[in-house]
Design a protein around this motif. Structure first.
Motif, PDB file in Angstrom:
ATOM      1  N   ASP A  40     -28.434  33.855  21.097  1.00  0.00           N
ATOM      2  CA  ASP A  40     -28.978  32.530  20.822  1.00  0.00           C
ATOM      3  C   ASP A  40     -30.487  32.622  21.024  1.00  0.00           C
ATOM      4  O   ASP A  40     -30.949  33.049  22.084  1.00  0.00           O
ATOM      5  CB  ASP A  40     -28.364  31.509  21.776  1.00  0.00           C
ATOM      6  CG  ASP A  40     -28.832  30.103  21.480  1.00  0.00           C
ATOM      7  OD1 ASP A  40     -30.021  29.807  21.748  1.00  0.00           O
ATOM      8  OD2 ASP A  40     -28.006  29.308  20.995  1.00  0.00           O
ATOM      9  N   ALA A  41     -31.270  32.251  20.035  1.00  0.00           N
ATOM     10  CA  ALA A  41     -32.728  32.413  20.101  1.00  0.00           C
ATOM     11  C   ALA A  41     -33.364  31.524  21.161  1.00  0.00           C
ATOM     12  O   ALA A  41     -34.374  31.897  21.754  1.00  0.00           O
ATOM     13  CB  ALA A  41     -33.353  32.131  18.734  1.00  0.00           C
ATOM     14  N   LYS A  42     -32.781  30.363  21.420  1.00  0.00           N
ATOM     15  CA  LYS A  42     -33.360  29.455  22.414  1.00  0.00           C
ATOM     16  C   LYS A  42     -33.085  29.916  23.839  1.00  0.00           C
ATOM     17  O   LYS A  42     -33.971  29.920  24.678  1.00  0.00           O
ATOM     18  CB  LYS A  42     -32.822  28.040  22.215  1.00  0.00           C
ATOM     19  CG  LYS A  42     -33.336  27.376  20.959  1.00  0.00           C
ATOM     20  CD  LYS A  42     -32.735  26.002  20.772  1.00  0.00           C
ATOM     21  CE  LYS A  42     -33.180  25.451  19.424  1.00  0.00           C
ATOM     22  NZ  LYS A  42     -32.310  24.408  18.937  1.00  0.00           N
ATOM     23  N   THR A  43     -31.846  30.307  24.103  1.00  0.00           N
ATOM     24  CA  THR A  43     -31.462  30.668  25.476  1.00  0.00           C
ATOM     25  C   THR A  43     -31.597  32.168  25.759  1.00  0.00           C
ATOM     26  O   THR A  43     -31.546  32.574  26.907  1.00  0.00           O
ATOM     27  CB  THR A  43     -30.003  30.260  25.752  1.00  0.00           C
ATOM     28  OG1 THR A  43     -29.135  31.011  24.891  1.00  0.00           O
ATOM     29  CG2 THR A  43     -29.808  28.767  25.549  1.00  0.00           C
ATOM     30  N   LYS A  44     -31.708  32.960  24.697  1.00  0.00           N
ATOM     31  CA  LYS A  44     -31.764  34.428  24.796  1.00  0.00           C
ATOM     32  C   LYS A  44     -30.474  35.020  25.390  1.00  0.00           C
ATOM     33  O   LYS A  44     -30.471  36.111  25.921  1.00  0.00           O
ATOM     34  CB  LYS A  44     -32.965  34.906  25.618  1.00  0.00           C
ATOM     35  CG  LYS A  44     -34.312  34.407  25.148  1.00  0.00           C
ATOM     36  CD  LYS A  44     -34.730  35.008  23.849  1.00  0.00           C
ATOM     37  CE  LYS A  44     -36.161  34.722  23.498  1.00  0.00           C
ATOM     38  NZ  LYS A  44     -36.384  33.489  22.772  1.00  0.00           N
ATOM     39  N   GLU A  45     -29.382  34.286  25.293  1.00  0.00           N
ATOM     40  CA  GLU A  45     -28.093  34.737  25.813  1.00  0.00           C
ATOM     41  C   GLU A  45     -27.255  35.323  24.687  1.00  0.00           C
ATOM     42  O   GLU A  45     -27.241  34.805  23.567  1.00  0.00           O
ATOM     43  CB  GLU A  45     -27.339  33.584  26.467  1.00  0.00           C
ATOM     44  CG  GLU A  45     -27.954  33.135  27.762  1.00  0.00           C
ATOM     45  CD  GLU A  45     -27.147  32.046  28.443  1.00  0.00           C
ATOM     46  OE1 GLU A  45     -26.014  31.745  28.009  1.00  0.00           O
ATOM     47  OE2 GLU A  45     -27.669  31.484  29.424  1.00  0.00           O
ATOM     48  N   LEU A  46     -26.530  36.387  25.020  1.00  0.00           N
ATOM     49  CA  LEU A  46     -25.623  37.022  24.076  1.00  0.00           C
ATOM     50  C   LEU A  46     -24.478  36.065  23.772  1.00  0.00           C
ATOM     51  O   LEU A  46     -23.823  35.562  24.682  1.00  0.00           O
ATOM     52  CB  LEU A  46     -25.078  38.328  24.671  1.00  0.00           C
ATOM     53  CG  LEU A  46     -24.140  39.145  23.803  1.00  0.00           C
ATOM     54  CD1 LEU A  46     -24.870  39.687  22.583  1.00  0.00           C
ATOM     55  CD2 LEU A  46     -23.547  40.295  24.612  1.00  0.00           C
ATOM     56  N   ILE A  47     -24.256  35.806  22.479  1.00  0.00           N
ATOM     57  CA  ILE A  47     -23.150  34.919  22.094  1.00  0.00           C
ATOM     58  C   ILE A  47     -22.058  35.661  21.323  1.00  0.00           C
ATOM     59  O   ILE A  47     -20.925  35.193  21.233  1.00  0.00           O
ATOM     60  CB  ILE A  47     -23.630  33.707  21.269  1.00  0.00           C
ATOM     61  CG1 ILE A  47     -24.307  34.176  19.980  1.00  0.00           C
ATOM     62  CG2 ILE A  47     -24.518  32.804  22.101  1.00  0.00           C
ATOM     63  CD1 ILE A  47     -24.390  33.129  18.918  1.00  0.00           C
ATOM     64  N   TRP A  48     -22.408  36.821  20.747  1.00  0.00           N
ATOM     65  CA  TRP A  48     -21.426  37.582  19.952  1.00  0.00           C
ATOM     66  C   TRP A  48     -21.832  39.047  19.940  1.00  0.00           C
ATOM     67  O   TRP A  48     -23.015  39.373  19.835  1.00  0.00           O
ATOM     68  CB  TRP A  48     -21.392  37.043  18.521  1.00  0.00           C
ATOM     69  CG  TRP A  48     -20.318  37.626  17.655  1.00  0.00           C
ATOM     70  CD1 TRP A  48     -19.044  37.155  17.505  1.00  0.00           C
ATOM     71  CD2 TRP A  48     -20.413  38.776  16.808  1.00  0.00           C
ATOM     72  NE1 TRP A  48     -18.356  37.943  16.622  1.00  0.00           N
ATOM     73  CE2 TRP A  48     -19.179  38.948  16.175  1.00  0.00           C
ATOM     74  CE3 TRP A  48     -21.431  39.685  16.534  1.00  0.00           C
ATOM     75  CZ2 TRP A  48     -18.915  39.981  15.289  1.00  0.00           C
ATOM     76  CZ3 TRP A  48     -21.176  40.712  15.648  1.00  0.00           C
ATOM     77  CH2 TRP A  48     -19.928  40.854  15.027  1.00  0.00           C
ATOM     78  N   GLN A  49     -20.837  39.930  20.078  1.00  0.00           N
ATOM     79  CA  GLN A  49     -21.108  41.366  19.993  1.00  0.00           C
ATOM     80  C   GLN A  49     -19.989  42.021  19.193  1.00  0.00           C
ATOM     81  O   GLN A  49     -18.810  41.789  19.446  1.00  0.00           O
ATOM     82  CB  GLN A  49     -21.162  42.004  21.374  1.00  0.00           C
ATOM     83  CG  GLN A  49     -21.473  43.502  21.309  1.00  0.00           C
ATOM     84  CD  GLN A  49     -21.553  44.134  22.680  1.00  0.00           C
ATOM     85  OE1 GLN A  49     -20.567  44.171  23.406  1.00  0.00           O
ATOM     86  NE2 GLN A  49     -22.736  44.622  23.025  1.00  0.00           N
ATOM     87  N   GLY A  50     -20.401  42.817  18.214  1.00  0.00           N
ATOM     88  CA  GLY A  50     -19.451  43.583  17.434  1.00  0.00           C
ATOM     89  C   GLY A  50     -19.745  45.056  17.592  1.00  0.00           C
ATOM     90  O   GLY A  50     -20.903  45.471  17.619  1.00  0.00           O
ATOM     91  N   GLU A  51     -18.687  45.844  17.729  1.00  0.00           N
ATOM     92  CA  GLU A  51     -18.830  47.301  17.845  1.00  0.00           C
ATOM     93  C   GLU A  51     -17.959  47.956  16.784  1.00  0.00           C
ATOM     94  O   GLU A  51     -16.779  47.645  16.661  1.00  0.00           O
ATOM     95  CB  GLU A  51     -18.373  47.779  19.222  1.00  0.00           C
ATOM     96  CG  GLU A  51     -18.363  49.290  19.343  1.00  0.00           C
ATOM     97  CD  GLU A  51     -17.578  49.803  20.533  1.00  0.00           C
ATOM     98  OE1 GLU A  51     -17.543  51.029  20.710  1.00  0.00           O
ATOM     99  OE2 GLU A  51     -16.989  48.999  21.264  1.00  0.00           O
TER     100      GLU A  51
END
Length: 174
Positions: free
Chosen positions: A131-142
Motif C-alpha cells: 500500500d503506497a500510503k502505509t508502506k505495508e505489504l498487502i499481497w505477495q506472490g511467489e
C-alpha cells in the motif's frame, strides 16, 4: 501398439512438468483490493535485486503488461508500490540402480549399479505489492520453477513466471 502410444504421453508429462511454474500467494485479508488502480515500482528495492539488468527489464516489462491487462496504470502518485525479489538454486535429482534383481536363469543376479545425476537451475520470483500510503505489504506472490540460459526462451519463461503469479491477484473473495 499401446506401448508406442504411452511413450509420447510419458514424454509430454515430463516436458510439461518441467515447464510449470509453482505459485504461492499470501495477502492481507483486511486490505481493500478494489481501491487500488495505479502503481509504481519501489525503486530502491528493485535496484537491489541481484540479477542481470536485462532479466530485470524482462521482469518489469512483463509486470507492466500483466497489470495493464488488469486495468492498472503507472502513476507518480500510485496506490500500490511494486517490489521484486529473486532467488536461484540448483535442483539435484539422483536416480540410483542398485544392480540387484531377478532375471532369466538360475537365482538372483548381481550386476553393476549405476547412478544418474541431473542438475537443473531453479529460481523463485517474488512480487510484493505494498500500500503506497502505509508502506505495508498487502499481497505477495511467489513463483518457482526451472530457469533457462537460452536467450531465445528467456522472454517467454519470465513472462510465464509473472503471468502465473499475477493471475492470483487480486485474491478471490469467498
Amino acid at each position: 501398439m499401446k506401448a508406442i502410444k504411452l511413450v509420447p504421453l510419458f514424454l509430454l508429462l515430463i516436458v510439461t512438468s518441467c515447464s510449470s511454474v509453482r505459485v504461492n500467494v499470501d495477502y492481507d485479508k483486511k486490505a481493500n483490493f478494489d481501491s487500488y488502480k495505479t502503481y509504481a515500482y519501489l525503486k530502491g528495492a528493485v535496484d537491489k535485486v541481484e540479477i542481470s539488468d536485462l532479466d530485470k527489464k524482462r521482469i518489469l516489462h512483463s509486470i507492466d503488461e500483466a497489470l495493464a491487462l488488469k486495468g492498472f496504470s503507472k502513476s507518480e502518485t500510485p496506490d500500490l508500490l511494486v517490489s521484486i525479489f529473486t532467488k536461484e538454486n540448483q535442483r539435484v535429482d539422483v536416480y540410483n540402480n542398485s544392480g540387484f534383481g531377478w532375471g532369466w536363469g538360475w537365482g538372483p543376479g548381481f550386476g553393476m549399479g549405476y547412478s544418474s545425476t541431473f542438475v537443473t537451475p531453479e529460481g523463485s520470483l517474488f512480487i510484493d505489492l505494498l500500500d503506497a500510503k502505509t508502506k505495508e505489504l498487502i499481497w505477495q506472490g511467489e513463483g518457482s520453477g526451472y530457469l533457462t540460459k537460452d536467450v531465445e526462451q528467456k522472454d517467454a519463461r519470465i513472462k510465464e513466471f509473472v503471468d502465473k503469479i499475477l493471475e492470483q491477484y487480486p485474491p478471490q473473495k469467498k
